[in-house]
Design a protein around this motif. Structure first.
Motif, PDB file in Angstrom:
ATOM      1  N   VAL A   4      67.565 124.281  35.239  1.00 32.08           N
ATOM      2  CA  VAL A   4      67.443 123.420  36.419  1.00 32.08           C
ATOM      3  C   VAL A   4      66.314 123.925  37.313  1.00 32.08           C
ATOM      4  N   ARG A   5      66.280 125.222  37.555  1.00 32.40           N
ATOM      5  CA  ARG A   5      65.231 125.805  38.396  1.00 32.40           C
ATOM      6  C   ARG A   5      63.857 125.676  37.750  1.00 32.40           C
ATOM      7  N   ASP A   6      63.786 125.918  36.438  1.00 32.57           N
ATOM      8  CA  ASP A   6      62.497 125.820  35.750  1.00 32.57           C
ATOM      9  C   ASP A   6      61.922 124.411  35.816  1.00 32.57           C
ATOM     10  N   LYS A   7      62.784 123.412  35.819  1.00 30.70           N
ATOM     11  CA  LYS A   7      62.348 122.013  35.882  1.00 30.70           C
ATOM     12  C   LYS A   7      62.081 121.551  37.311  1.00 30.70           C
ATOM     13  N   GLY A   8      62.386 122.401  38.280  1.00 29.38           N
ATOM     14  CA  GLY A   8      62.103 122.069  39.674  1.00 29.38           C
ATOM     15  C   GLY A   8      63.122 121.145  40.315  1.00 29.38           C
ATOM     16  N   MET A   9      64.309 121.062  39.755  1.00 28.94           N
ATOM     17  CA  MET A   9      65.352 120.219  40.328  1.00 28.94           C
ATOM     18  C   MET A   9      66.055 120.953  41.460  1.00 28.94           C
ATOM     19  N   GLU A  10      66.640 120.185  42.368  1.00 27.54           N
ATOM     20  CA  GLU A  10      67.406 120.789  43.454  1.00 27.54           C
ATOM     21  C   GLU A  10      68.902 120.703  43.165  1.00 27.54           C
ATOM     22  N   ASP A  11      69.394 119.486  42.985  1.00 28.52           N
ATOM     23  CA  ASP A  11      70.799 119.278  42.655  1.00 28.52           C
ATOM     24  C   ASP A  11      70.859 118.666  41.268  1.00 28.52           C
ATOM     25  N   ALA A  12      71.674 119.241  40.395  1.00 28.20           N
ATOM     26  CA  ALA A  12      71.722 118.777  39.018  1.00 28.20           C
ATOM     27  C   ALA A  12      73.146 118.776  38.499  1.00 28.20           C
ATOM     28  N   LEU A  13      73.350 117.981  37.460  1.00 24.10           N
ATOM     29  CA  LEU A  13      74.619 117.917  36.760  1.00 24.10           C
ATOM     30  C   LEU A  13      74.472 118.718  35.479  1.00 24.10           C
ATOM     31  N   ILE A  14      75.361 119.679  35.262  1.00 24.81           N
ATOM     32  CA  ILE A  14      75.365 120.455  34.022  1.00 24.81           C
ATOM     33  C   ILE A  14      76.616 120.066  33.250  1.00 24.81           C
ATOM     34  N   LEU A  15      76.419 119.508  32.058  1.00 23.14           N
ATOM     35  CA  LEU A  15      77.519 119.129  31.187  1.00 23.14           C
ATOM     36  C   LEU A  15      77.711 120.225  30.153  1.00 23.14           C
ATOM     37  N   MET A  16      78.951 120.735  30.060  1.00 25.41           N
ATOM     38  CA  MET A  16      79.217 121.839  29.144  1.00 25.41           C
ATOM     39  C   MET A  16      80.673 121.788  28.696  1.00 25.41           C
TER      40      MET A  16
ATOM     41  N   ALA B 294      81.989 118.977  33.670  1.00 25.15           N
ATOM     42  CA  ALA B 294      80.745 118.718  34.392  1.00 25.15           C
ATOM     43  C   ALA B 294      80.719 119.570  35.656  1.00 25.15           C
ATOM     44  N   PHE B 295      79.565 120.145  35.932  1.00 25.75           N
ATOM     45  CA  PHE B 295      79.387 120.981  37.113  1.00 25.75           C
ATOM     46  C   PHE B 295      78.162 120.478  37.868  1.00 25.75           C
ATOM     47  N   ILE B 296      78.329 120.183  39.132  1.00 22.11           N
ATOM     48  CA  ILE B 296      77.182 119.813  39.957  1.00 22.11           C
ATOM     49  C   ILE B 296      76.746 121.074  40.687  1.00 22.11           C
ATOM     50  N   VAL B 297      75.478 121.449  40.475  1.00 19.40           N
ATOM     51  CA  VAL B 297      74.965 122.699  41.030  1.00 19.40           C
ATOM     52  C   VAL B 297      73.783 122.442  41.956  1.00 19.40           C
ATOM     53  N   ASN B 298      73.669 123.298  42.939  1.00 18.82           N
ATOM     54  CA  ASN B 298      72.512 123.317  43.815  1.00 18.82           C
ATOM     55  C   ASN B 298      71.654 124.495  43.383  1.00 18.82           C
ATOM     56  N   ALA B 299      70.447 124.207  42.900  1.00 19.28           N
ATOM     57  CA  ALA B 299      69.591 125.256  42.341  1.00 19.28           C
ATOM     58  C   ALA B 299      69.051 126.186  43.412  1.00 19.28           C
ATOM     59  N   LYS B 300      68.820 125.675  44.596  1.00 19.72           N
ATOM     60  CA  LYS B 300      68.219 126.488  45.653  1.00 19.72           C
ATOM     61  C   LYS B 300      69.076 127.712  45.985  1.00 19.72           C
ATOM     62  N   ASN B 301      70.374 127.489  46.150  1.00 17.60           N
ATOM     63  CA  ASN B 301      71.237 128.619  46.483  1.00 17.60           C
ATOM     64  C   ASN B 301      72.106 129.066  45.314  1.00 17.60           C
ATOM     65  N   GLY B 302      71.904 128.459  44.132  1.00 16.62           N
ATOM     66  CA  GLY B 302      72.619 128.880  42.931  1.00 16.62           C
ATOM     67  C   GLY B 302      74.121 128.701  43.028  1.00 16.62           C
TER      68      GLY B 302
ATOM     69  N   ILE C  85      71.690 113.371  42.430  1.00 13.99           N
ATOM     70  CA  ILE C  85      71.270 114.490  41.605  1.00 13.99           C
ATOM     71  C   ILE C  85      69.857 114.213  41.117  1.00 13.99           C
ATOM     72  N   ASP C  86      69.157 115.283  40.756  1.00 14.20           N
ATOM     73  CA  ASP C  86      67.784 115.149  40.282  1.00 14.20           C
ATOM     74  C   ASP C  86      67.711 115.050  38.760  1.00 14.20           C
ATOM     75  N   GLY C  87      68.750 115.490  38.069  1.00 13.21           N
ATOM     76  CA  GLY C  87      68.721 115.459  36.627  1.00 13.21           C
ATOM     77  C   GLY C  87      70.002 116.024  36.031  1.00 13.21           C
ATOM     78  N   THR C  88      70.057 116.004  34.709  1.00 17.76           N
ATOM     79  CA  THR C  88      71.233 116.456  33.989  1.00 17.76           C
ATOM     80  C   THR C  88      70.811 117.444  32.914  1.00 17.76           C
ATOM     81  N   VAL C  89      71.570 118.506  32.763  1.00 17.95           N
ATOM     82  CA  VAL C  89      71.358 119.491  31.690  1.00 17.95           C
ATOM     83  C   VAL C  89      72.603 119.451  30.822  1.00 17.95           C
ATOM     84  N   ILE C  90      72.406 119.254  29.525  1.00 15.05           N
ATOM     85  CA  ILE C  90      73.523 119.220  28.592  1.00 15.05           C
ATOM     86  C   ILE C  90      73.481 120.508  27.768  1.00 15.05           C
ATOM     87  N   LEU C  91      74.540 121.293  27.861  1.00 17.22           N
ATOM     88  CA  LEU C  91      74.615 122.568  27.137  1.00 17.22           C
ATOM     89  C   LEU C  91      75.563 122.441  25.964  1.00 17.22           C
TER      90      LEU C  91
END
Length: 132
Positions: free
Chosen positions: A83-95, A99-107, A126-132
Motif C-alpha cells: 500500500v505504501r509503495d503504491k502511494g495509497m493512503e487508505d486501502a482495503l487488504i483482502l486476506m 478484509a482489513f481497511i488500513v491507513n498507510a500513513k500511520n500504519g 479507499i484508494d485501492g485494494t491489495v489481495i493477499l
C-alpha cells in the motif's frame, strides 16, 4: 555617507555569534550515515513501522471472530508495505476471507470484516485494494 563606505560595509561578512569552529556534538545513540538524505531516512523509518490496530478494529476482530496468527500479521505488514509503495493512503487488504481497511500513513488497521459481512457490501473512501 559616501558610496565607497557603504559598499565596504555591504561586503563585510555577517556573523551570527556562533563560532565557526564549534565542536560538533553527536547525541548519544544517533548514528550518522554519509550522503543519506532526510527523505531516505524517513522512508526507511516508515518501512520499519509495524501495523497497529485502532480500538475500533480490535473490537471488530474480537466480535467477528477473525483469527490472526503471527504469519497472518506478517502478511498484513507485507500488504501495508505494498500500500505504501503504491502511494495509497487508505486501502482495503483482502486476506484469507477477511478484509482489513488500513491507513498507510500511520500504519493502522481502521476496521476489519469477516467473509460473511463482505457479501453485498460497498466499501468507499479507499484508494485501492491489495489481495493477499
Amino acid at each position: 555617507m559616501d558610496n565607497l563606505l557603504i559598499r565596504r560595509r555591504m561586503s563585510l561578512p555577517v556573523t551570527t555569534g556562533i563560532p565557526t569552529e564549534a565542536p560538533k556534538v553527536q547525541p548519544q545513540g544517533v548514528q550518522t550515515q554519509p550522503n543519506v538524505s532526510f527523505r531516505q531516512v524517513l522512508e526507511q523509518t516508515a518501512q520499519k513501522q509495524e501495523l497497529s490496530f485502532s480500538k475500533h478494529a480490535t473490537q471488530r476482530v474480537a466480535q467477528r471472530g477473525i483469527e490472526l496468527s503471527e504469519t497472518g500479521m506478517e502478511r498484513l505488514n507485507e500488504g501495508l508495505q505494498i500500500v505504501r509503495d503504491k502511494g495509497m493512503e487508505d486501502a482495503l487488504i483482502l486476506m484469507d476471507g477477511s478484509a482489513f481497511i488500513v491507513n498507510a500513513k500511520n500504519g493502522m488497521v481502521i476496521t476489519a470484516l469477516n467473509s460473511g459481512e463482505l457479501k453485498g457490501r460497498v466499501i468507499t473512501n479507499i484508494d485501492g485494494t491489495v489481495i493477499l
